[in-house]
Structures are given as C-alpha cells and as structure tokens.
Design an enzyme around this catalytic site. Structure first.
Site, PDB file in Angstrom:
ATOM      1  N   HIS A 146       0.813  -1.205   0.000  1.00  0.00           N
ATOM      2  CA  HIS A 146       0.000   0.000   0.000  1.00  0.00           C
ATOM      3  C   HIS A 146       0.856   1.269   0.000  1.00  0.00           C
ATOM      4  CE1 HIS A 146      -3.237   2.661   1.916  1.00  0.00           C
ATOM      5  NE2 HIS A 146      -3.839   2.140   0.867  1.00  0.00           N
ATOM      6  N   LYS A 148       3.153   4.379  -1.319  1.00  0.00           N
ATOM      7  CA  LYS A 148       3.232   5.259  -2.492  1.00  0.00           C
ATOM      8  C   LYS A 148       4.540   6.027  -2.369  1.00  0.00           C
ATOM      9  CE  LYS A 148      -1.349   4.829  -1.515  1.00  0.00           C
ATOM     10  NZ  LYS A 148      -1.928   4.459  -0.204  1.00  0.00           N
ATOM     11  N   ASP A 153      16.185  10.883  -9.035  1.00  0.00           N
ATOM     12  CA  ASP A 153      17.640  11.152  -9.020  1.00  0.00           C
ATOM     13  C   ASP A 153      18.252  10.931  -7.643  1.00  0.00           C
ATOM     14  OD1 ASP A 153      17.588  11.779 -11.710  1.00  0.00           O
ATOM     15  OD2 ASP A 153      17.435  13.938 -11.390  1.00  0.00           O
ATOM     16  N   HIS A 318      -9.367  11.355   2.310  1.00  0.00           N
ATOM     17  CA  HIS A 318      -8.548  10.148   2.187  1.00  0.00           C
ATOM     18  C   HIS A 318      -7.211  10.291   2.915  1.00  0.00           C
ATOM     19  CE1 HIS A 318      -6.073   7.135  -0.186  1.00  0.00           C
ATOM     20  NE2 HIS A 318      -7.141   6.422   0.104  1.00  0.00           N
ATOM     21  N   LYS A 320      -4.223  10.424   5.707  1.00  0.00           N
ATOM     22  CA  LYS A 320      -3.819   9.637   6.860  1.00  0.00           C
ATOM     23  C   LYS A 320      -2.899  10.522   7.701  1.00  0.00           C
ATOM     24  CE  LYS A 320      -3.932   6.817   2.988  1.00  0.00           C
ATOM     25  NZ  LYS A 320      -5.319   6.455   2.952  1.00  0.00           N
ATOM     26  N   ASP A 325      -0.284  15.766  20.887  1.00  0.00           N
ATOM     27  CA  ASP A 325       0.134  16.917  21.714  1.00  0.00           C
ATOM     28  C   ASP A 325       0.750  18.051  20.904  1.00  0.00           C
ATOM     29  OD1 ASP A 325      -0.717  15.652  23.991  1.00  0.00           O
ATOM     30  OD2 ASP A 325       1.266  14.887  24.550  1.00  0.00           O
TER      31      ASP A 325
END
Length: 400
Positions: A146, A148, A153, A318, A320, A325
């Site tokens: 999952h 990405k 370079d 979508h 995450k 704190d």
C-alpha cells in the site's frame, strides 16, 4: 433439500480453510518480519493537499529527472490520467533516464497488458509486487503493498496518500473534491525512501546489482526533523500505541477508514479516561463497501468515552494524519484500520518540527470547518440495512 445442506457444509469448510490459511500465513509473516529502524533526518518538506497542486509539482520533477526515477504505487488506474503518467515515464526512459515502476498486483490490476508492454519497449522496467502464491494463497491474496513512494535522481522523494487515477484530480463526480495529504521531501531522507523502494524491488524482481553511487548521491540537510517508519504488518500497531500512551493533552486522527485493532481502540479509551482530548475525522462518503458501516461501533466507543467525531462532507477525505500533543505529526500511507496496521506494507513519516506541525494544524482546521460534528443520535439512528452491514464488517474486520 439435501443439496442445500451439502452447499452449507462445503461453504463452511471453505470458510474455515480460508481463515486458517489467513491467520497461519499472517502469523508466520509476522514472525519473519523485521521492525523498521530508520534514523532521524533533517530536510526540506512540503505538504500538498490538493491533487492539482501535487501533480503539478510531481510531473515537473519527473520531467527534470537526469538519471533515475523510482516509483511504487498501490493504485494506477486504467484511465486518461494513468495514460498521461505512463507517457511521461516512457518519454523519460527514451531519453536515457533509468525508470523503474513497481505496482501492487491487486491495486493496479486494471492497467492493460498492452500499456505494460509498450512501457517496457520504451526502456522502462515495470513489475508487479505482492502477487498471491502458495502455501498460504488466501493470506497472500489479501496482502497489499500500500506504499506510495517516488524517488527522483536519489534526491527528491514523495510519499503520502495519493495514487494515480482520475479521482485524485477531481474528475470523479462521486468523490470530488478529493482531499489527501502528500509530502514532497528533499534532503537526507530521500536515501531512506530509496532503501525502502529497492527492498521492495528486489523482492519483486530478484534484481540486486544497482549503481549505488548514482542512486545514493550526497544529500544536504534542511530545517524539518522527521523519521520514516516502513512496516510490513508488524510494528505499526505498537508504534501507534506508544504515541497514544505518551500523549498528555490531545490526539487527532484523520483517516478514511477507522477500524482499529482491539489493542489500539483500548489505548484510545484509556487516553480518554486520562483526560486526553481525542478527535477523529472521517469521511461522510465512502469509496469502498462496508468500511463506513464497520467503523461505527468504534466511533460509538470513542464518543461514549468523551471523544469528538467529525465527518468530512466536502468531497472525500482520504488523508492519513495523526497529531500527538502538537509535538509529533504522522503523515503517510497507513490507514487507521486492521489492514494497514496488521497486514499491509506501509510507510509513514513522523515529523517533529513545531513550525511544520503548526502548518498541518491549520490545514486540519480547514478540513474540520468542512465537516459535521457527530452526536450519539447520528451514530445510533441507522437503519436495519446499515446494522446488517455493520455486523458483516465486524466478522471480517481483520480484512478491512
């Protein structure tokens, strides 16, 4: 009616076999897995939350590549935006840039064989990872890469929630506008992303001989302190719980799927009992069946203990993102669910820079302004169909 009994028996046996395959396979995989141990890095970091902004920077960086482009995506869609992505990479490969593209077998299953063949003829290396296999076929069928990751370079890195497809640039009316968080990174941390990519590449292809000098150039430092945390179904749950337990005043969780394992939800309930403010932001609409309904029992628990729940209503949320704190921020690919924390290959970035976190908080505040605060009635007053799907979600929560 005997045939009905036989069908019931066969279905029961198949279910038991699949569950045994899954849990034994996962147990063995977790025993063999390694906990990540990347160092703290200092670099330049940019947060991109709109698809148009992200891909404007992303494609510009790809077109400027001089030596190598390494990309791992969970999803590349078979649509015009996916074609544009492939065309940019093929053009760069034809110019002599070494292009390696790794796709998750399940997530990118719609990419046509003709396009893969065309890409390879252009000089690109394209492979699929996480293909199902024996002896634990059902377990490997469920496991996803999952992540990405993009490394250009060896100097510029991208990581976050965006994949490649028309919905990510707001061309899917049912999910637009798409809201997500993605990081662009320059500096020493690019080497860590390169390490993760090459590990996945080796596993998928068997290739081990790389031009280390070209792929790991000297890198400068920058003002933002952060640490990458890649996981393979092991370590993520413990890491999240440790941050929850350390939180003294507040925890914010932004996720498209809130289906946390028992140990995680228990730690959140303990935090609430200790007067830590817990805020959850989830989408109102869903891009997958069952997951919204399956989240409601967990959201009810948080609300009952004094937590705050928001539903994002301006498109699809979508992202995450976790905040502890206002001192630690986590942005990456892992959702707040069983699949991401206990099964998938994921990568998150823990950020420790107060100025950057203040910027993230402003973005979160904007998202909350586009959300509805839920009360007990919102979570309890659901119809019978919703309740039935809730129950189904509870039975298969380990796969969600």
């Amino acid at each position: 009616m005997k045939w009905l009994a036989w069908i019931a028996i066969i279905m029961t046996v198949l279910f038991v076999l699949c569950m045994a395959d899954f849990y034994i396979g996962r147990f063995i995989a977790r025993k063999r897995g390694k906990r990540p141990n990347f160092p703290f890095r200092n670099g330049n970091m940019q947060l991109l939350v709109r698809g148009e902004d992200l891909f404007s920077h992303y494609f510009a960086d790809l077109l400027k590549a001089q030596s190598s482009i390494h990309i791992l995506f969970y999803i590349v869609k078979n649509d015009p935006f996916g074609d544009l992505f492939f065309n940019i990479l093929m053009n760069q490969a034809q110019k002599g840039v070494k292009v390696r593209l790794l796709l998750d077998w399940f997530g990118s299953r719609t990419v046509s064989k003709q396009l893969i063949q065309k890409a390879r003829k252009s000089g690109m290396d394209v492979y699929y990872c996480n293909k199902p296999g024996f002896p634990f076929f059902f377990f490997t069928l469920q496991r996803r890469n999952h992540r990405k990751i993009t490394v250009i370079d060896g100097k510029i890195g991208y990581v976050g929630g965006y994949n490649i497809g028309k919905e990510y640039i707001n061309l899917d009316s049912s999910l637009s506008p798409w809201r997500d968080y993605h990081l662009r990174i320059e500096g020493t941390g690019a080497a860590d992303l390169q390490d993760v990519f090459l590990l996945d590449w080796k596993r998928a292809t068997g290739e081990e001989n790389f031009d280390e000098q070209a792929l790991f150039p000297p890198l400068s430092e920058g003002p933002v302190t952060y640490r990458f945390f890649p996981t393979e179904g092991i370590g993520a749950e413990e890491e999240i719980i440790s941050h929850i337990e350390k939180a003294a005043s507040s925890i914010f969780i932004g996720t498209p799927y809130f289906i946390p394992p028992k140990k995680v939800i228990d730690s959140l309930e303990r935090a609430l009992k200790n007067n830590v403010k817990v805020t959850i932001l989830v989408p109102r609409v869903s891009d997958h069946p069952i997951v919204k309904e399956a989240s409601f029992p967990y959201l009810r628990k948080i609300l009952a203990k004094g937590g705050t729940i928001y539903q994002y209503k301006k498109g699809f949320f979508h992202a995450k993102v976790l905040l502890f704190d206002d001192e630690v921020c986590d942005i990456g690919t892992a959702n707040f669910d069983y699949r991401s924390l206990l099964l998938n290959d994921e990568i998150n970035c823990f950020i420790y820079d107060r100025e950057f976190i203040a910027h993230v908080k402003k973005i979160i505040a904007e998202d909350i302004m586009q959300s509805k605060k839920l009360n007990d009635r919102d979570l309890q007053s659901v119809n019978l169909r919703f309740r039935v799907i809730e129950c189904i979600g509870g039975l298969i929560k380990g796969l969600l």
